[in-house]
Design an enzyme around this catalytic site. Structure first.
Site, mmCIF file in Angstrom:
data_model
loop_
_atom_site.group_PDB
_atom_site.id
_atom_site.type_symbol
_atom_site.label_atom_id
_atom_site.label_comp_id
_atom_site.label_asym_id
_atom_site.label_seq_id
_atom_site.Cartn_x
_atom_site.Cartn_y
_atom_site.Cartn_z
ATOM 1 N N GLU A 164 0.797 -1.230 0.000
ATOM 2 C CA GLU A 164 0.000 0.000 0.000
ATOM 3 C C GLU A 164 0.830 1.281 0.000
ATOM 4 O O GLU A 164 0.773 2.071 0.962
ATOM 5 C CB GLU A 164 -0.977 -0.014 1.188
ATOM 6 C CG GLU A 164 -1.912 -1.209 1.175
ATOM 7 C CD GLU A 164 -3.044 -1.122 2.190
ATOM 8 O OE1 GLU A 164 -3.019 -0.229 3.065
ATOM 9 O OE2 GLU A 164 -3.981 -1.944 2.083
ATOM 10 N N GLU A 356 -5.099 -8.759 0.510
ATOM 11 C CA GLU A 356 -5.791 -8.470 1.764
ATOM 12 C C GLU A 356 -7.274 -8.279 1.488
ATOM 13 O O GLU A 356 -7.655 -7.617 0.518
ATOM 14 C CB GLU A 356 -5.283 -7.179 2.430
ATOM 15 C CG GLU A 356 -3.934 -7.291 3.075
ATOM 16 C CD GLU A 356 -3.501 -5.991 3.761
ATOM 17 O OE1 GLU A 356 -4.372 -5.214 4.210
ATOM 18 O OE2 GLU A 356 -2.289 -5.769 3.822
#
Ligand code: FCB
Length: 425
Positions: A164, A356
């Site tokens: 991220e 995720e």
């Protein structure tokens, strides 16, 4: 009954600072998250990852639980400052040994390791010389990555460079709610370029080091959101398109096509003068396409045009009537299908893993010790159904990693949010 391809990978994910604990043991150096957690008012109840779920000591029991659950893969992250306590130079053997033990234990149990190199915990020593705002950190990252590929690459076949990068850049350098707590948009934009560049350079290095026949793969994990305009108005549609460039395409485009999205690039350059791009950067980014993309999907974004929100001019709308998780994130499984179909069309159907997906709920044990996990089961079933739909529609989806294996340290929320499918007391 939904059927998945036989070789579809089912796993769970964690990150070093969120689960390991042992923050001051065996020569681990300080990271920016240790520093940030010590600042008053930054983390829920002043909590930190000093002990957390003690994965550093309990890893063997944890792997046993994974085996009992029937997991085929485990995504963990390597703590850079456990290996290089000051970020560069001298190696800390005890830190290296821990990851060797963990990887070997996973393989003994037929669980394939997926290693993330950078899940937000920059060594404080590198932050002291500017961190990701300093171009030199790109080279230090490549040195660290090189060491990891050479040391663990014989056994780890799935690598993630960055987790991220949007969050690292903006939550860490603009919103200031994550380490290192900077609040400058220009810095955040420049950081995003260095993160993308360091990814490309690490991919290049991986291909030099690891023999092609070994079957290893490398990619990046992005937090992505399907965008929906709040109304049919032209203004809202344009705002949603721009926010798509900001959150998604700013990373997807360079990593998968070698270019930044034009409109947003123009705005940043005109208003802020960033990113500064050195000669050869874009060529390097274009030449080192990932083997796969990791998608972290939690919720969609509904966008309306607004005068607020600095130079991008938008606001996020919370849909009424929807259900929300313990993070106040809208539960919207259909968004996963929308997102993956967009990626398939726009980027020539790359190989994907969901790296995720999951939800926090206040799932406290009942007096008999059992947990009523109905909310989480409903959440997960919905997303699994959408994955099956994606595969039917031709998406190259290779696996799914649930966030998270255990309840753990949820960054600024401390231990107040429980994402685990294993409850932690
Ligand atoms: C993601 C992070 C992960 C975890 C989940 C809930 O943004 O990558 O570490 O905090 O959110």
């Amino acid at each position: 009954m939904i059927e998945f391809p036989k070789d579809f990978v089912w796993g769970t994910a964690t990150a070093a600072y969120q689960v390991e604990g042992a923050a001051h043991e065996d020569g681990r150096g300080q990271s920016i998250w240790d520093t940030f957690c010590a600042l008053p008012g930054k983390i829920y109840q002043g909590q930190n990852g000093d002990v957390s779920t003690d994965h550093y000591h309990r890893y063997a029991d944890d792997v046993g639980l994974m085996r009992d659950i029937g997991l085929a893969s485990y995504r963990f992250s390597i703590s850079w400052s456990r290996i290089f306590p000051s970020g560069k130079g001298k190696v800390n053997r005890k830190g290296v040994d821990f990851y060797n033990r963990l990887i070997d234990k996973l393989l003994e149990n037929d669980i394939a390791p997926m290693a993330t190199l950078y899940h937000w915990d920059l060594p404080q020593g590198l932050q002291d010389s500017g961190g990701w705002m300093n171009r030199d950190t790109v080279s230090r990252f490549v040195d660290y990555a090189t060491f990891a590929f050479e040391t663990f690459g014989d056994r780890v076949k799935l690598w993630i460079t960055h987790n991220e990068p949007w969050v690292v850049a903006y939550a860490g350098h603009y919103a200031g709610r994550h380490a290192p707590g900077e609040t400058d948009l220009s810095k955040a934009v420049q950081v995003s370029h260095y993160l993308i560049l360091s990814h490309a350079k690490a991919v290049e290095r991986y291909r030099e080091i690891v023999p092609a026949g070994q079957g290893g793969k490398i990619g990046m994990a992005l937090n992505l959101y399907p965008m929906y305009p709040a109304t049919d108005s032209q203004a809202d549609k344009e705002a949603a398109k721009l926010v798509d460039e900001f959150h998604n395409r700013w990373f997807l485009d360079p990593v998968l096509t070698g270019k930044y999205p034009e409109k947003l690039f123009g705005i940043f350059k005109e208003k802020l003068g960033v990113p500064v791009i050195a000669e050869g950067d874009m060529e390097c980014i274009a030449a080192n396409r990932s083997d796969f993309l990791g998608v972290n999907y939690y919720f969609r974004k509904v966008i309306a045009a607004a005068d607020s929100h600095d130079i991008l001019g938008y606001t996020e709308v919370k849909p009424i009537g929807s259900k929300y998780t313990g993070m106040n994130w809208e539960i919207y499984p259909e968004g996963l299908h929308h997102l993956l179909m967009d990626i398939k069309e726009r980027y020539d159907n790359p190989h994907l893993y969901i790296t995720e997906n999951g939800a926090a709920f206040d799932d406290l044990p009942r007096p008999d010790g059992s947990i009523d996990d109905r909310d989480r089961i409903v959440y997960l079933s919905g997303h699994v159904e959408q994955m099956a739909r994606c595969i039917e529609d031709g998406v190259n989806l290779d696996g799914y990693y649930l966030w998270s294996f255990l309840d753990n340290f949820e960054w600024a929320f401390g231990y107040s949010k429980r994402f685990g499918i294993v409850h932690v007391d």
